[in-house]
Scaffold this motif. Structure first.
Motif, PDB file in Angstrom:
ATOM      1  N   ILE A 247      55.888  27.833  28.027  1.00 27.95           N
ATOM      2  CA  ILE A 247      56.267  28.244  29.378  1.00 27.95           C
ATOM      3  C   ILE A 247      55.659  29.604  29.717  1.00 27.95           C
ATOM      4  N   SER A 248      55.661  30.498  28.744  1.00 23.33           N
ATOM      5  CA  SER A 248      55.160  31.839  29.046  1.00 23.33           C
ATOM      6  C   SER A 248      53.668  31.799  29.354  1.00 23.33           C
ATOM      7  N   ALA A 249      52.933  30.869  28.741  1.00 23.34           N
ATOM      8  CA  ALA A 249      51.511  30.774  29.033  1.00 23.34           C
ATOM      9  C   ALA A 249      51.263  30.190  30.420  1.00 23.34           C
ATOM     10  N   LEU A 250      52.198  29.411  30.908  1.00 23.53           N
ATOM     11  CA  LEU A 250      52.016  28.762  32.210  1.00 23.53           C
ATOM     12  C   LEU A 250      52.411  29.663  33.383  1.00 23.53           C
ATOM     13  N   GLN A 251      53.284  30.639  33.142  1.00 24.84           N
ATOM     14  CA  GLN A 251      53.792  31.464  34.244  1.00 24.84           C
ATOM     15  C   GLN A 251      52.698  32.295  34.902  1.00 24.84           C
ATOM     16  N   PRO A 252      52.539  32.189  36.214  1.00 22.45           N
ATOM     17  CA  PRO A 252      51.516  32.995  36.891  1.00 22.45           C
ATOM     18  C   PRO A 252      52.063  34.400  37.176  1.00 22.45           C
ATOM     19  N   VAL A 253      52.567  35.027  36.134  1.00 25.19           N
ATOM     20  CA  VAL A 253      53.193  36.336  36.309  1.00 25.19           C
ATOM     21  C   VAL A 253      52.326  37.363  35.607  1.00 25.19           C
TER      22      VAL A 253
ATOM     23  N   PHE B 119      46.602  49.031  30.251  1.00 32.12           N
ATOM     24  CA  PHE B 119      45.327  48.777  29.595  1.00 32.12           C
ATOM     25  C   PHE B 119      45.268  47.403  28.928  1.00 32.12           C
ATOM     26  N   TYR B 120      46.352  46.676  29.030  1.00 31.62           N
ATOM     27  CA  TYR B 120      46.344  45.349  28.422  1.00 31.62           C
ATOM     28  C   TYR B 120      47.166  44.447  29.322  1.00 31.62           C
ATOM     29  N   ILE B 121      46.491  43.781  30.237  1.00 32.56           N
ATOM     30  CA  ILE B 121      47.173  43.038  31.284  1.00 32.56           C
ATOM     31  C   ILE B 121      47.070  41.541  31.009  1.00 32.56           C
ATOM     32  N   THR B 122      48.196  40.895  30.969  1.00 28.10           N
ATOM     33  CA  THR B 122      48.234  39.461  30.681  1.00 28.10           C
ATOM     34  C   THR B 122      48.712  38.724  31.921  1.00 28.10           C
ATOM     35  N   GLU B 123      48.112  37.553  32.134  1.00 28.91           N
ATOM     36  CA  GLU B 123      48.578  36.738  33.242  1.00 28.91           C
ATOM     37  C   GLU B 123      48.602  35.289  32.783  1.00 28.91           C
ATOM     38  N   GLY B 124      49.636  34.551  33.182  1.00 21.47           N
ATOM     39  CA  GLY B 124      49.750  33.138  32.792  1.00 21.47           C
ATOM     40  C   GLY B 124      48.752  32.277  33.550  1.00 21.47           C
TER      41      GLY B 124
ATOM     42  N   VAL C 178      45.163  26.418  23.383  1.00 23.66           N
ATOM     43  CA  VAL C 178      45.419  27.524  24.310  1.00 23.66           C
ATOM     44  C   VAL C 178      45.004  28.819  23.620  1.00 23.66           C
ATOM     45  N   VAL C 179      43.914  29.447  24.127  1.00 29.34           N
ATOM     46  CA  VAL C 179      43.472  30.718  23.542  1.00 29.34           C
ATOM     47  C   VAL C 179      43.463  31.773  24.637  1.00 29.34           C
ATOM     48  N   TYR C 180      43.616  33.018  24.235  1.00 26.08           N
ATOM     49  CA  TYR C 180      43.668  34.107  25.213  1.00 26.08           C
ATOM     50  C   TYR C 180      42.286  34.739  25.337  1.00 26.08           C
ATOM     51  N   ASN C 181      41.557  34.325  26.371  1.00 28.15           N
ATOM     52  CA  ASN C 181      40.228  34.883  26.618  1.00 28.15           C
ATOM     53  C   ASN C 181      40.360  36.274  27.243  1.00 28.15           C
ATOM     54  N   GLN C 182      39.357  37.100  26.975  1.00 26.55           N
ATOM     55  CA  GLN C 182      39.470  38.501  27.385  1.00 26.55           C
ATOM     56  C   GLN C 182      38.300  38.967  28.248  1.00 26.55           C
ATOM     57  N   THR C 183      38.631  39.885  29.160  1.00 31.63           N
ATOM     58  CA  THR C 183      37.591  40.609  29.891  1.00 31.63           C
ATOM     59  C   THR C 183      37.937  42.087  29.744  1.00 31.63           C
TER      60      THR C 183
ATOM     61  N   ASP D 118      36.857  45.849  30.898  1.00 32.38           N
ATOM     62  CA  ASP D 118      35.996  46.517  31.875  1.00 32.38           C
ATOM     63  C   ASP D 118      35.510  47.869  31.329  1.00 32.38           C
ATOM     64  N   ALA D 119      34.777  48.571  32.155  1.00 34.40           N
ATOM     65  CA  ALA D 119      34.165  49.820  31.704  1.00 34.40           C
ATOM     66  C   ALA D 119      35.212  50.872  31.338  1.00 34.40           C
ATOM     67  N   ASN D 120      36.382  50.770  31.946  1.00 29.94           N
ATOM     68  CA  ASN D 120      37.455  51.705  31.611  1.00 29.94           C
ATOM     69  C   ASN D 120      38.229  51.289  30.366  1.00 29.94           C
ATOM     70  N   LEU D 121      37.743  50.240  29.719  1.00 25.38           N
ATOM     71  CA  LEU D 121      38.384  49.693  28.516  1.00 25.38           C
ATOM     72  C   LEU D 121      39.734  49.052  28.827  1.00 25.38           C
ATOM     73  N   VAL D 122      39.911  48.605  30.051  1.00 21.86           N
ATOM     74  CA  VAL D 122      41.116  47.846  30.397  1.00 21.86           C
ATOM     75  C   VAL D 122      40.858  46.385  30.035  1.00 21.86           C
ATOM     76  N   THR D 123      41.752  45.809  29.243  1.00 23.99           N
ATOM     77  CA  THR D 123      41.602  44.412  28.815  1.00 23.99           C
ATOM     78  C   THR D 123      42.482  43.538  29.699  1.00 23.99           C
ATOM     79  N   ARG D 124      41.880  42.506  30.249  1.00 18.67           N
ATOM     80  CA  ARG D 124      42.660  41.499  30.973  1.00 18.67           C
ATOM     81  C   ARG D 124      42.552  40.207  30.175  1.00 18.67           C
ATOM     82  N   THR D 125      43.681  39.641  29.922  1.00 17.29           N
ATOM     83  CA  THR D 125      43.627  38.443  29.088  1.00 17.29           C
ATOM     84  C   THR D 125      44.406  37.320  29.759  1.00 17.29           C
ATOM     85  N   ARG D 126      43.904  36.090  29.559  1.00 17.43           N
ATOM     86  CA  ARG D 126      44.457  34.946  30.269  1.00 17.43           C
ATOM     87  C   ARG D 126      44.358  33.731  29.343  1.00 17.43           C
TER      88      ARG D 126
END
Lengths: 245, 937
Positions: free
Chosen positions: B656-662, B669-674, B714-719, B721-729
């Motif tokens: 469920i946590s992986a599905l939530q668009p929250v 610096f480490y932002i996760t989104e479902g 289900v794997v958490y892919n990462q981006t 950015d130049a500021n070293l902020v990781t976004r993972t989904r």
């Protein structure tokens, strides 16, 4: 004349019925209670025994079914193959042949991972006869008792007053009536007849064509048990996890 | 002449005496068995026993005329015993016979009263004990209603009369005395015992004649006998209790209070348990937990998920396992907990109920060094964090198992739980870029609190048909849970590489209000049909429906009326699962084969709203079908040799946590989104295990292997950015695989004194992830080996020695220069020595070394614990113990991990050196000897 025939027939039937009463097949339920067995484990403290009974007291029972074929000539006792839940375990080899005519025993027994054939002459167990009577599977039985000093067991046997056969379950025999129940060490293991069927036996008592296993004498078998029991007590492990109780 | 005559007479006399004294050595014993009416008892069993110990010497049967004869038996004393159905066993002492034939003539034996035989022996199946003329009959099996007194029980017994005022007559005579276990009960009035004692406490009733008290005291037998009843108490009805209490004080304000108390009888078990400490015992140990749960300890494995493999979620177990200690080795905790448990068991019913409370407060300081690899380099993150958290749980559980009749069983269970928790985490993170320069620094001060409630229930019904092997089972369950919480996020970030002063500092103050509600309904059916003795046909159906509502309102943490719409959402999610499967089983003498196939469908729907009750913004509805095979084979070719092989496909819905668009921005610096678009994961699973135990030389060997290949994992892919902020989904990716194998062997070097065990592990995994849209495959090869010796030279000294070494080689396809080895090694020695009677010295030494060549990290931790304890008082009821924990003051928790595109090591502070004095009082006394094999059986 008609009357005469009837009487003869009746007599014949009577003789036949009587003959049938000492030959047939008995189904035994063998129930083992592991926490009751603990009473015998001298290396366990009273506290440990109590704790085990407290935790496992009602989930420690295991039941197996055995068949005994008996006749005045001999008997054969073995585990009945049952797979009621769609799963089958490999049965431990424990086939007990008794030949009362030639007074010999031939037992095929798995012991510590090896199959042995115990072959020897029959020696009658030293039974004590007691004064109690009890009903087992519809037959009034008398009480007898014997001790197994090697396994440290007191075995109570209930033998039928009205089935004139020397046979019995497990490796026991030699009472004036068929043994219908055994109670080892106060209920730690109870082998009790659930069904008795009188019938003429045909090939049930015959040996299979080939008996596989190494041949030993009774004395040697008892020595092996004694050694194992001693070793396991030294290790403080219940010896009957790995050998038959 | 006269003299001669006298001499002759004397000689003659001597000869005659001689003749009489010279009994024959072998004789025949014969007689005729009749009943008291002189009717012949044909076929009666006649036995010769040895009078000293009743051992059976010889036996035979009377013929159709009632005549028996033992020929050529030794002329010694015998006890003759005759038994015949419906008659009292007859006994007669035989002395050596002066003649060659000992003719006993007519032997009359008495019938057993028909009433006694029918009611006691036949109907009640109670054994009947006969001693001489008096019958001592044991009647444990007479059914009386619960709460009946012994008097009610006596009324049911044949041969016993109880009049209106409670006077007792046995076989026509007044009963003058009633004893309990042979002792006089409540004075001389026989009615006192029979009116006051509960019938259920009695196992045997013995009625016999006893010398009058007068005769017993004077020793003069006046011949008068009194009818006496002795009541024997049930062995296991005798009530029991056990329990212990421990109090301990230590240096640096350490303290422990811990206790449990149990009361039980044959049917009921009642226990209470409690603990409070600040030495990181977050619960009780397994042994105390077992005592607390009693005979319900192993009931949690009720399974209502029928069919092969996994699929759907496992049925909710919902117990009070949170009483079990589960400390992970990090930080300092203050703990408090306790509970009550009640079990009731009889032949058909098993009822268990319990209430448990536990709370833990944690203070944790830790440092972490993490290195993340990107397609063109890497960066490091250094964390220093400090956490204070508190959690508390209340849990009420019940389980009821009822055998409705011999063919139907019903199991129901339910659990209700409330918990609340809060935490405050302060973290300082520094981001060091590829050029070893400090790029960003962030100070996080997050706090949260959460209230949760969970109610779940399960029912499982089983029916056995008359036909052997035909079984039907049905199950259903529900789970209702809600959580309600707030997150307070405060952070201040410095960007050292930003040129624009406005971009050099950023502050966040945010307040999230979260409310989640979940309802899960499940059902299952199973039917097993025997086709023949060897073949079974199994059919099953599983259903589950999971509904989840997630509400999140994010506000400005300083102006609480200002809602951040982009970070707020209201989301409804539903997963429905249906599976039907069928399979064929074959079994024969230790060979079991099972081949089956199942068709399954997942229906996933998701609805997103800007706010609860708002307009639908996005809707997702998808269906996923699969057909999955399953094959298992087990072989048991020899006693103690087992081989198992299995192959199957498992399908699992995304969490469920992986599905939530929250959006989770707790750390900016480490932002996760479902991801609502996730598909279920499919995995091929192959496993093999072989085990063999050689009972004659106590050697065992076990091998198991497991291989998995994943599709749509289900794997958490990462981006980054130049500021070293990781976004993972979370996203679906195929191609991951894992292989694990273990070989274990144990064998004695000196039987019963010295045992060795060896274990070797190898784990391989290949995990693909996308890092900045570039495929990175992390390849990990982990090897480990253990060797251990357990040595018991005597009953007074036990020693175990062990060593282990493990190396994990990790390769990152995205940055091969960062391939590295994580190494850990250890050595441990445990010794117990009972050096004086009732006095024990116990110590353990543990040495662990951690290494990572890339980090230049190397840390060795030696931990030594020593204690002395002595048993005191009668029955060893008191135990005094003086203990030193971590003598070298070196304890800390170190964790090294490497996966995906990063590697970390973490150091956490925890309880180090302290000394403690403890006293334990045990109601039943402590064991005065060292245990070789723990507690089980």
């Amino acid at each position: 004349m008609k009357k005469m025939t009837l009487i003869i027939l009746l007599l014949a039937f009577g003789v036949w019925a009587k003959a049938q009463k000492n030959e047939g097949e008995v189904t035994f339920k063998r129930t083992t209670s592991w926490t009751k067995m603990n009473d015998q484990m001298t290396f366990l403290s009273k506290q440990q025994k109590e704790k085990n009974a407290y935790m496992f007291g009602n989930i420690d029972i295991s039941t197996q079914t055995y068949t005994l074929f008996f006749s005045p000539k001999g008997s054969k006792y073995e585990e009945k193959e049952e797979n009621t839940n769609g799963y089958s375990w490999r049965k431990e080899q424990f086939v007990i042949y008794r030949d009362f005519e030639n007074e010999t025993l031939t037992d095929v027994i798995d012991f510590l991972g090896k199959t042995y054939i115990v072959e020897d002459s029959l020696e009658r167990p030293q039974w004590k006869i007691l004064n109690d009577i009890k009903d087992v599977a519809g037959h009034i039985c008398m009480k007898a008792q014997i001790k197994d000093p090697i396994k440290n067991q007191v075995i109570v046997a209930w033998f039928a007053q009205d089935i004139k056969a020397k046979a019995g379950p497990e490796r026991l025999w030699g009472l004036p009536g068929l043994i219908l129940e055994l109670d080892i060490n106060n209920g730690a293991c109870v082998i009790s007849a659930s069904k008795i069927e009188f019938k003429k036996l045909t090939t049930e008592l015959d040996f299979p064509k080939k008996l596989k296993g190494s041949k030993i004498k009774e004395v040697r078998y008892q020595q092996m048990i004694e050694k194992h029991v001693k070793d396991k007590f030294k290790e403080e492990v219940n010896p009957f996890w790995s050998i038959r109780y | 002449m006269n003299r001669i005559l006298v001499l002759l007479s004397v000689l003659l006399l001597l000869a005659i005496t001689q003749l009489y004294a010279q009994n024959p050595t072998r004789i025949s014993i014969k007689g005729i068995v009749q009943d008291t009416n002189s009717a012949v008892l044909a076929d009666a069993t006649v036995m010769l026993l040895s009078p000293s110990d009743s051992s059976l010497v010889n036996f035979g049967n009377a013929n159709e005329k009632g005549v028996f004869e033992f020929r050529n038996v030794k002329n010694i004393p015998y006890l003759l015993k005759i038994s015949y159905v419906g008659f009292l066993p007859y006994q007669q002492h035989l002395t050596p016979s002066p003649t060659a034939i000992n003719d006993l003539g007519f032997i009359k034996i008495k019938p057993i009263s028909q009433e006694l035989l029918e009611i006691v022996v036949k109907t009640a199946k109670a054994p009947l004990s006969i001693k001489g003329d008096t019958i001592e009959y044991n009647a444990a099996s007479f059914k009386v209603p619960p709460g009946s007194t012994v008097e009610d029980l006596l009324r049911k017994l044949p041969g016993i009369e109880v009049d209106g005022s409670g006077n007792i007559k046995a076989q026509g005579n007044d009963v003058k005395k009633v004893t309990v276990d042979g002792k006089t009960f409540f004075g001389d009035d026989p009615k006192a015992a029979t009116k006051n004692l509960g019938a259920e406490t009695i196992s045997k009733i013995q009625v016999f004649n006893r010398k009058s008290d007068q005769a017993t005291i004077t020793g003069v037998d006046d011949g008068s006998k009194e009818k006496t009843i002795n009541l024997e108490l049930k062995e296991n009805f005798k009530k029991g209790e056990f329990g212990k209490i421990t109090g301990a004080v230590g240096t640096s304000d350490r303290g422990v209070l811990r206790g449990n108390y149990n009361r039980f009888n044959k049917k009921e078990q009642f226990s209470v348990i409690g603990y409070a400490n600040n030495i990181n015992e977050t619960g009780v140990n397994w042994s105390d937990y077992g005592e607390f749960k009693g005979n319900n300890t192993f009931s949690s494995f009720d399974n209502g998920d029928f069919g092969f493999g996994s699929g759907g979620d496992a049925f909710f177990i919902g117990g009070d396992d949170d009483l079990l200690s589960s400390f992970n080795g990090k930080g300092f905790t203050n703990n408090l907990g306790g509970g009550v448990n009640y079990n009731y068991t009889n032949d058909k019913t098993k009822l268990s109920t319990s209430y448990v409370y536990n709370q833990t407060k944690l203070n944790l300081d830790q440092n972490q060094n993490k290195r993340t690899f990107l397609q063109n380099g890497s960066f490091s993150t250094l964390d220093t964090s400090s956490t204070v958290s508190f959690r508390a749980n209340h849990s009420i559980s019940g389980r009821w198992e009822q055998m409705l009749d011999s063919t139907n069983t019903l199991i129901t269970k339910a659990n209700l739980r409330f918990s609340n928790s809060n935490s405050a985490v302060g973290t300082r993170q520094e981001y060091i870029n590829n050029n070893d320069a400090l790029q960003n620094r962030i100070n996080l001060n997050n706090s949260s609190n959460l209230n949760a409630y969970n109610l779940n229930g399960t029912a499982i019904f089983r029916h056995k048909f008359k036909k052997t092997g035909r079984v039907f089972a049905a199950s259903s369950s529900f789970v209702r849970s809600t959580t309600d919480g707030t997150d307070n996020i405060r952070s201040l970030t410095q960007f050292f590489e930003a040129s624009n002063p406005n971009d050099q500092i950023r502050a966040i103050a945010q307040l999230n209000q979260n409310a989640n509600r979940t309802l899960t309904l499940k059902a299952g059916l199973n039917y097993l049909e025997p086709l023949s003795k060897r073949f079974f046909w199994e059919n099953f159906y599983n259903f589950s429906n999971n509904q989840q509502n997630v509400g999140r309102d994010a506000y400005n943490g300083l102006i609480e009326t200002q809602r951040y719409d982009s970070l707020s959402t209201y989301y409804e999610n539903q997963i429905t699962y249906n599976r039907f499967g069928t399979g064929l089983r074959f079994n024969k003498k230790g060979i079991n084969l099972s081949l089956g196939v199942a068709a399954l469908r997942y229906d996933l729907t998701g609805k997103v709203y800007p706010t609860e009750g708002g307009n639908l913004t996005t809707q997702i509805s998808k269906q996923y079908d699969a057909i999955v095979p399953n094959f298992t084979a087990t072989f048991n070719p020899q006693q103690s040799t087992y081989i198992r092989f299995g192959y199957g496909i498992n399908v699992n819905a995304p969490s469920i946590s992986a599905l939530q668009p929250v959006i989770q921005n707790t750390n900016p610096f480490y932002i996760t989104e479902g991801n609502q678009n996730l598909n279920p994961t499919k995995s091929h699973d192959v496993n093999l295990s072989i085990s063999r135990f050689n009972q004659s030389n106590f050697t065992s060997i076990n091998l198991w292997m497991n291989y998995n290949y994943y599709l749509n994992q289900v794997v958490y892919n990462q981006t980054v950015d130049a500021n070293l902020v990781t976004r993972t989904r979370p996203e679906n990716m195929s191609g991951a695989e894992s292989f694990r194998t273990n070989l274990y062997s144990s064998f004695p070097i000196i039987k019963t004194k010295w045992t060795t065990n060896l274990s070797v592990n190898y784990n391989l995994s290949n995990t693909p992830t996308l890092v900045n849209s570039v495929l990175n495959t992390t390849n990990s090869n982990a090897y480990s080996a253990n060797i251990g010796f357990s040595i018991t030279p005597s009953d007074k000294i036990f020693v175990t020695l062990g060593g282990n070494y493990s190396i994990n080689n990790i390769k990152y396809s995205i940055e091969t220069r960062q391939n590295q080895n994580i190494i850990s090694k250890g050595l441990n020695i445990d010794a117990k020595w009972s050096f004086i009677k009732k006095t024990f010295l116990e110590s353990s030494f543990n040495y662990t070394g951690y290494e990572n060549d890339r980090f230049n990290f190397s840390q060795n931790i030696p931990i030594l614990n020593i204690s002395v304890r002595r048993l005191l008082m009668k029955d060893n009821r008191l135990e005094a113990r003086l203990a030193a924990f971590d003598v070298f003051n070196k304890r800390q928790a170190i964790t090294q991990t490497g996966s995906q595109n990063f590697v970390t090591y973490q150091q956490a502070f925890t309880l180090a050196r302290y000394f403690m004095l403890s006293l334990t009082y045990n109601v039943r006394g402590h064991d005065a000897k060292l245990k070789k094999n723990g507690n089980m059986f």
